[in-house]
Structure formats: C-alpha cells, structure tokens
Design a protein around this motif. Structure first.
Motif, PDB file in Angstrom:
ATOM      1  N   HIS A   1     -10.708   0.827   3.040  1.00 12.68           N
ATOM      2  CA  HIS A   1      -9.524   1.252   3.783  1.00 12.68           C
ATOM      3  C   HIS A   1      -8.361   1.251   2.799  1.00 12.68           C
ATOM      4  N   LEU A   2      -7.495   2.242   2.877  1.00 16.75           N
ATOM      5  CA  LEU A   2      -6.251   2.252   2.118  1.00 16.75           C
ATOM      6  C   LEU A   2      -5.143   1.940   3.106  1.00 16.75           C
ATOM      7  N   LEU A   3      -4.492   0.816   2.915  1.00 20.13           N
ATOM      8  CA  LEU A   3      -3.489   0.318   3.858  1.00 20.13           C
ATOM      9  C   LEU A   3      -2.178   0.065   3.139  1.00 20.13           C
ATOM     10  N   ARG A   4      -1.076   0.220   3.883  1.00 23.27           N
ATOM     11  CA  ARG A   4       0.248  -0.038   3.325  1.00 23.27           C
ATOM     12  C   ARG A   4       1.088  -0.752   4.373  1.00 23.27           C
ATOM     13  N   ALA A   5       1.771  -1.800   3.959  1.00 23.51           N
ATOM     14  CA  ALA A   5       2.687  -2.501   4.857  1.00 23.51           C
ATOM     15  C   ALA A   5       3.961  -1.672   4.999  1.00 23.51           C
TER      16      ALA A   5
ATOM     17  N   VAL B   1       1.245  -1.821   9.917  1.00 23.32           N
ATOM     18  CA  VAL B   1       0.380  -1.414   8.809  1.00 23.32           C
ATOM     19  C   VAL B   1       0.063   0.071   8.940  1.00 23.32           C
ATOM     20  N   GLN B   2       0.268   0.804   7.862  1.00 21.69           N
ATOM     21  CA  GLN B   2      -0.064   2.215   7.788  1.00 21.69           C
ATOM     22  C   GLN B   2      -1.484   2.354   7.266  1.00 21.69           C
ATOM     23  N   SER B   3      -2.314   3.112   7.966  1.00 21.42           N
ATOM     24  CA  SER B   3      -3.653   3.456   7.505  1.00 21.42           C
ATOM     25  C   SER B   3      -3.600   4.875   6.960  1.00 21.42           C
TER      26      SER B   3
ATOM     27  N   GLN C   1       3.303   7.669  -2.074  1.00 22.89           N
ATOM     28  CA  GLN C   1       4.452   7.200  -1.304  1.00 22.89           C
ATOM     29  C   GLN C   1       4.788   5.738  -1.570  1.00 22.89           C
ATOM     30  N   GLY C   2       3.913   5.017  -2.254  1.00 19.30           N
ATOM     31  CA  GLY C   2       4.206   3.627  -2.577  1.00 19.30           C
ATOM     32  C   GLY C   2       2.946   2.803  -2.670  1.00 19.30           C
ATOM     33  N   PRO C   3       3.140   1.522  -2.996  1.00 15.09           N
ATOM     34  CA  PRO C   3       1.985   0.634  -3.172  1.00 15.09           C
ATOM     35  C   PRO C   3       1.133   0.556  -1.908  1.00 15.09           C
ATOM     36  N   PHE C   4      -0.161   0.424  -2.111  1.00 10.92           N
ATOM     37  CA  PHE C   4      -1.094   0.274  -1.001  1.00 10.92           C
ATOM     38  C   PHE C   4      -2.150  -0.745  -1.396  1.00 10.92           C
ATOM     39  N   THR C   5      -2.897  -1.189  -0.409  1.00 13.60           N
ATOM     40  CA  THR C   5      -3.954  -2.170  -0.612  1.00 13.60           C
ATOM     41  C   THR C   5      -5.292  -1.543  -0.255  1.00 13.60           C
ATOM     42  N   LEU C   6      -6.303  -1.869  -1.052  1.00 12.37           N
ATOM     43  CA  LEU C   6      -7.672  -1.492  -0.710  1.00 12.37           C
ATOM     44  C   LEU C   6      -8.289  -2.656   0.053  1.00 12.37           C
ATOM     45  N   ALA C   7      -8.838  -2.388   1.211  1.00 15.67           N
ATOM     46  CA  ALA C   7      -9.453  -3.437   2.021  1.00 15.67           C
ATOM     47  C   ALA C   7     -10.817  -2.951   2.492  1.00 15.67           C
ATOM     48  N   GLY C   8     -11.689  -3.894   2.751  1.00 24.03           N
ATOM     49  CA  GLY C   8     -13.001  -3.529   3.251  1.00 24.03           C
ATOM     50  C   GLY C   8     -13.897  -4.742   3.353  1.00 24.03           C
TER      51      GLY C   8
END
Length: 90
Positions: A55-59, A65-67, A33-40
């Motif tokens: 965590h896979l997160l998207r603004a 923030v979408q988780s 669905q689009g770019p996401f960020t890996l966080a942890g």
C-alpha cells in the motif's frame, strides 16, 4: 494491493497502452505530491509475477490517511481488484 491498472508492457491493444500511460502519469503525479509510506503484510506478499504487493499511504495534515490506490481508482486510472477474473482494458 487491491488495484488493477492497465498494462504498459505489453499492452494488449492500443487502448490499453493509452490507458496504461494515463495510469502511469497519474501515479507519478500522486507520488510526487510528497512523502509516502509503503505498508503491507509481513512477511512480504508477492503476486504471481514476483512483484511485492504494498500500500502507498500518506498522512494528511488533518490526520487522515491518503491511499494512493484509492485515488487511482477514484480517477478511473485503475480498478479495484481482489483476485479472480479481471475485465480487459481493450
């Protein structure tokens, strides 16, 4: 981090294999669905199998923030998991 999804390899029964395929398809849809960020956490945390936990997160356009994990749980293709015993998928 924080979810348990049915296993594909090896699935413990036919139902888990079916649910695992549905979970994999749902995750692929979310990721595409689009770019996401890996966080942890730092340093990187790994599970008992050596997998990095992230965590896979998207603004979102509204600033929230979408988780992707929360979306997986909401769709029923994964369960919330914070260690301990897990219910079987079979």
């Amino acid at each position: 981090i924080g979810i348990d999804a049915p296993e594909l390899f090896p699935a413990r029964c036919e139902e888990e294999a079916r649910l695992g395929q549905a979970a994999a398809e749902r995750l692929l849809t979310l990721v595409n669905q689009g770019p996401f960020t890996l966080a942890g956490p730092e340093p990187v945390v790994r599970d008992q199998y050596g997998r990095e936990l992230r965590h896979l997160l998207r603004a979102r356009p509204d600033g929230s923030v979408q988780s992707l994990a929360d979306d997986m749980v909401a769709s029923g293709t994964a369960r919330a998991y914070l260690h301990g015993l897990r219910s079987p998928w079979c």
